[in-house]
Motif scaffolding. Structure first.
Motif, PDB file in Angstrom:
ATOM      1  N   PRO A  27      55.341 -24.416 -13.198  1.00  0.00           N
ATOM      2  CA  PRO A  27      54.349 -23.380 -12.897  1.00  0.00           C
ATOM      3  C   PRO A  27      55.041 -22.075 -12.483  1.00  0.00           C
ATOM      4  N   ARG A  28      54.436 -20.978 -12.838  1.00  0.00           N
ATOM      5  CA  ARG A  28      54.995 -19.643 -12.547  1.00  0.00           C
ATOM      6  C   ARG A  28      55.345 -19.492 -11.068  1.00  0.00           C
ATOM      7  N   LYS A  29      54.516 -20.028 -10.194  1.00  0.00           N
ATOM      8  CA  LYS A  29      54.717 -19.904  -8.749  1.00  0.00           C
ATOM      9  C   LYS A  29      56.066 -20.490  -8.318  1.00  0.00           C
ATOM     10  N   LEU A  30      56.451 -21.612  -8.909  1.00  0.00           N
ATOM     11  CA  LEU A  30      57.738 -22.223  -8.572  1.00  0.00           C
ATOM     12  C   LEU A  30      58.885 -21.303  -8.965  1.00  0.00           C
ATOM     13  N   PHE A  31      58.816 -20.756 -10.169  1.00  0.00           N
ATOM     14  CA  PHE A  31      59.842 -19.815 -10.623  1.00  0.00           C
ATOM     15  C   PHE A  31      59.913 -18.615  -9.684  1.00  0.00           C
ATOM     16  N   GLU A  32      58.768 -18.060  -9.324  1.00  0.00           N
ATOM     17  CA  GLU A  32      58.745 -16.897  -8.427  1.00  0.00           C
ATOM     18  C   GLU A  32      59.348 -17.230  -7.069  1.00  0.00           C
ATOM     19  N   ASP A  33      59.032 -18.407  -6.549  1.00  0.00           N
ATOM     20  CA  ASP A  33      59.586 -18.821  -5.250  1.00  0.00           C
ATOM     21  C   ASP A  33      61.101 -18.971  -5.306  1.00  0.00           C
ATOM     22  N   ILE A  34      61.592 -19.528  -6.394  1.00  0.00           N
ATOM     23  CA  ILE A  34      63.043 -19.717  -6.556  1.00  0.00           C
ATOM     24  C   ILE A  34      63.740 -18.356  -6.569  1.00  0.00           C
ATOM     25  N   ILE A  35      63.250 -17.445  -7.366  1.00  0.00           N
ATOM     26  CA  ILE A  35      63.879 -16.124  -7.472  1.00  0.00           C
ATOM     27  C   ILE A  35      63.740 -15.364  -6.155  1.00  0.00           C
ATOM     28  N   GLN A  36      62.567 -15.445  -5.535  1.00  0.00           N
ATOM     29  CA  GLN A  36      62.338 -14.722  -4.284  1.00  0.00           C
ATOM     30  C   GLN A  36      63.287 -15.192  -3.182  1.00  0.00           C
ATOM     31  N   LEU A  37      63.619 -16.469  -3.196  1.00  0.00           N
ATOM     32  CA  LEU A  37      64.549 -17.015  -2.205  1.00  0.00           C
ATOM     33  C   LEU A  37      65.896 -16.301  -2.271  1.00  0.00           C
ATOM     34  N   ILE A  38      66.457 -16.206  -3.454  1.00  0.00           N
ATOM     35  CA  ILE A  38      67.770 -15.553  -3.570  1.00  0.00           C
ATOM     36  C   ILE A  38      67.650 -14.043  -3.406  1.00  0.00           C
ATOM     37  N   LEU A  39      66.543 -13.451  -3.860  1.00  0.00           N
ATOM     38  CA  LEU A  39      66.337 -12.011  -3.648  1.00  0.00           C
ATOM     39  C   LEU A  39      66.367 -11.679  -2.160  1.00  0.00           C
ATOM     40  N   ASN A  40      65.658 -12.474  -1.371  1.00  0.00           N
ATOM     41  CA  ASN A  40      65.620 -12.239   0.075  1.00  0.00           C
ATOM     42  C   ASN A  40      66.999 -12.401   0.710  1.00  0.00           C
ATOM     43  N   LYS A  41      67.724 -13.429   0.303  1.00  0.00           N
ATOM     44  CA  LYS A  41      69.063 -13.650   0.860  1.00  0.00           C
ATOM     45  C   LYS A  41      70.012 -12.506   0.501  1.00  0.00           C
ATOM     46  N   PHE A  42      69.978 -12.082  -0.760  1.00  0.00           N
ATOM     47  CA  PHE A  42      70.839 -10.978  -1.173  1.00  0.00           C
ATOM     48  C   PHE A  42      70.442  -9.686  -0.466  1.00  0.00           C
ATOM     49  N   HIS A  43      69.156  -9.465  -0.299  1.00  0.00           N
ATOM     50  CA  HIS A  43      68.692  -8.264   0.412  1.00  0.00           C
ATOM     51  C   HIS A  43      69.189  -8.292   1.860  1.00  0.00           C
ATOM     52  N   ASN A  44      69.047  -9.431   2.525  1.00  0.00           N
ATOM     53  CA  ASN A  44      69.516  -9.549   3.910  1.00  0.00           C
ATOM     54  C   ASN A  44      71.022  -9.342   4.009  1.00  0.00           C
ATOM     55  N   GLN A  45      71.767  -9.867   3.042  1.00  0.00           N
ATOM     56  CA  GLN A  45      73.216  -9.671   3.043  1.00  0.00           C
ATOM     57  C   GLN A  45      73.558  -8.198   2.832  1.00  0.00           C
ATOM     58  N   SER A  46      72.805  -7.519   1.980  1.00  0.00           N
ATOM     59  CA  SER A  46      73.038  -6.083   1.748  1.00  0.00           C
ATOM     60  C   SER A  46      72.797  -5.287   3.014  1.00  0.00           C
ATOM     61  N   ILE A  47      71.715  -5.593   3.711  1.00  0.00           N
ATOM     62  CA  ILE A  47      71.399  -4.892   4.964  1.00  0.00           C
ATOM     63  C   ILE A  47      72.497  -5.130   6.004  1.00  0.00           C
ATOM     64  N   GLU A  48      72.942  -6.372   6.106  1.00  0.00           N
ATOM     65  CA  GLU A  48      74.006  -6.707   7.055  1.00  0.00           C
ATOM     66  C   GLU A  48      75.300  -5.966   6.720  1.00  0.00           C
TER      67      GLU A  48
END
Length: 133
Positions: A27-48
């Protein structure tokens, strides 16, 4: 090539393979959740990294003992993310979320390079101050 996720590590190539499979068969939602997980981690690492870079601008002593190890580790991360970005380049036309991940990876790479550059600038300042003293 791994990314730190909380207290564990995720292989980035495995991650893209799972995300690609989810895009094709889940389901699309699973794909979105998977991508959002790494997007958030990379964003947090960029901010840090941005925060750490700004702190380096104010320092007068080196915050690490082994600069060679620091540079080796940063360069390895840059190499790993560059390879990951290359993989994403193949996938970004398949979905806008892969494209967003590509862009976030580019931002993280930029911030890693800035952080390494700022450490080099601090190293030069410290050496100049030691020469003067």
């Amino acid at each position: 090539m791994t990314a730190k996720m909380g207290s564990s590590f995720v292989d980035l190539i495995d991650f893209t393979n799972v995300a690609k499979e989810a895009l094709n068969s889940a389901p699309r939602k699973l794909f979105e959740d998977i991508i959002q997980l790494i997007l958030n981690k990379f964003h947090n690492q960029s901010i840090e990294l941005e925060r750490l870079s700004l702190e380096l601008d104010e320092m007068q002593i080196l915050p690490i003992a082994n600069l060679d190890e620091f540079y080796d580790n940063i360069l390895k991360e840059i190499d790993d993310l560059t390879l990951f970005k290359k993989r994403l380049n193949e996938l970004k036309s398949k979905d806008v979320l892969f494209e967003k991940l590509y862009e976030q990876t580019e931002e993280l790479l930029t911030n890693l390079n800035i952080y390494m550059d700022r450490m080099g600038q601090l190293e030069i300042r410290v050496l100049k101050n030691q020469k003067i003293a």
